[in-house]
Design a protein around this motif. Structure first.
Motif, PDB file in Angstrom:
ATOM      1  N   SER A  16       4.364  -6.754  -5.252  1.00  0.00           N
ATOM      2  CA  SER A  16       4.946  -5.709  -4.417  1.00  0.00           C
ATOM      3  C   SER A  16       4.006  -4.516  -4.417  1.00  0.00           C
ATOM      4  O   SER A  16       3.547  -4.093  -5.479  1.00  0.00           O
ATOM      5  CB  SER A  16       6.293  -5.261  -4.962  1.00  0.00           C
ATOM      6  N   LEU A  17       3.737  -3.977  -3.244  1.00  0.00           N
ATOM      7  CA  LEU A  17       2.979  -2.743  -3.150  1.00  0.00           C
ATOM      8  C   LEU A  17       3.964  -1.608  -3.367  1.00  0.00           C
ATOM      9  O   LEU A  17       4.929  -1.472  -2.620  1.00  0.00           O
ATOM     10  CB  LEU A  17       2.321  -2.616  -1.775  1.00  0.00           C
ATOM     11  N   ILE A  18       3.742  -0.821  -4.422  1.00  0.00           N
ATOM     12  CA  ILE A  18       4.691   0.252  -4.675  1.00  0.00           C
ATOM     13  C   ILE A  18       4.129   1.623  -4.334  1.00  0.00           C
ATOM     14  O   ILE A  18       4.880   2.563  -4.174  1.00  0.00           O
ATOM     15  CB  ILE A  18       5.210   0.247  -6.133  1.00  0.00           C
ATOM     16  N   ALA A  19       2.798   1.742  -4.198  1.00  0.00           N
ATOM     17  CA  ALA A  19       2.241   3.044  -3.847  1.00  0.00           C
ATOM     18  C   ALA A  19       0.809   2.913  -3.365  1.00  0.00           C
ATOM     19  O   ALA A  19       0.079   2.024  -3.794  1.00  0.00           O
ATOM     20  CB  ALA A  19       2.285   3.973  -5.055  1.00  0.00           C
ATOM     21  N   MET A  20       0.458   3.817  -2.475  1.00  0.00           N
ATOM     22  CA  MET A  20      -0.933   4.038  -2.107  1.00  0.00           C
ATOM     23  C   MET A  20      -1.200   5.492  -2.456  1.00  0.00           C
ATOM     24  O   MET A  20      -0.460   6.386  -2.024  1.00  0.00           O
ATOM     25  CB  MET A  20      -1.174   3.759  -0.634  1.00  0.00           C
ATOM     26  N   VAL A  21      -2.211   5.723  -3.269  1.00  0.00           N
ATOM     27  CA  VAL A  21      -2.477   7.078  -3.750  1.00  0.00           C
ATOM     28  C   VAL A  21      -3.953   7.422  -3.577  1.00  0.00           C
ATOM     29  O   VAL A  21      -4.814   6.551  -3.614  1.00  0.00           O
ATOM     30  CB  VAL A  21      -2.071   7.247  -5.230  1.00  0.00           C
ATOM     31  N   ASP A  22      -4.224   8.700  -3.395  1.00  0.00           N
ATOM     32  CA  ASP A  22      -5.592   9.218  -3.408  1.00  0.00           C
ATOM     33  C   ASP A  22      -5.847   9.759  -4.801  1.00  0.00           C
ATOM     34  O   ASP A  22      -5.094  10.616  -5.283  1.00  0.00           O
ATOM     35  CB  ASP A  22      -5.759  10.357  -2.401  1.00  0.00           C
ATOM     36  N   ALA A  32      -1.653   6.930 -13.014  1.00  0.00           N
ATOM     37  CA  ALA A  32      -0.556   6.976 -12.031  1.00  0.00           C
ATOM     38  C   ALA A  32       0.209   5.657 -12.015  1.00  0.00           C
ATOM     39  O   ALA A  32       1.439   5.638 -11.973  1.00  0.00           O
ATOM     40  CB  ALA A  32      -1.113   7.288 -10.646  1.00  0.00           C
ATOM     41  N   ALA A  33      -0.510   4.544 -12.068  1.00  0.00           N
ATOM     42  CA  ALA A  33       0.133   3.224 -12.055  1.00  0.00           C
ATOM     43  C   ALA A  33       1.007   3.023 -13.287  1.00  0.00           C
ATOM     44  O   ALA A  33       2.121   2.504 -13.187  1.00  0.00           O
ATOM     45  CB  ALA A  33      -0.921   2.130 -11.982  1.00  0.00           C
ATOM     46  N   ARG A  34       0.508   3.421 -14.432  1.00  0.00           N
ATOM     47  CA  ARG A  34       1.282   3.252 -15.665  1.00  0.00           C
ATOM     48  C   ARG A  34       2.547   4.098 -15.653  1.00  0.00           C
ATOM     49  O   ARG A  34       3.559   3.727 -16.240  1.00  0.00           O
ATOM     50  CB  ARG A  34       0.414   3.561 -16.872  1.00  0.00           C
TER      51      ARG A  34
END
Length: 66
Positions: A16-22, A32-34
């Motif tokens: 599952s894609l849960i976020a796209m971040v810069d 951020a992922a953790r």
């Protein structure tokens, strides 16, 4: 800055894609992922099509035991 995809892995076949971040760098994206993942799920961090970080879930870890 680079665009990172943060994905959770519920099983070996389902992501599952849960976020796209810069983020400024790979380490910032990993942190951020953790913070976003749920306990027991594996996470992946991708930068422009390159896998930069991956953990295994508890389920995958227990499946690998003899």
């Amino acid at each position: 800055m680079a665009v990172y995809e943060i994905r959770t892995l519920k099983s070996r076949l389902r992501t599952s894609l849960i976020a796209m971040v810069d983020c400024a760098n790979d380490l910032a994206a990993i942190v951020a992922a953790r913070e976003l993942h749920r306990k027991g799920e594996a996470i992946e961090v991708w930068r422009e099509g390159t896998l930069v970080y991956r953990t295994t879930s508890r389920m995958e870890h227990s499946e690998s035991k003899p």
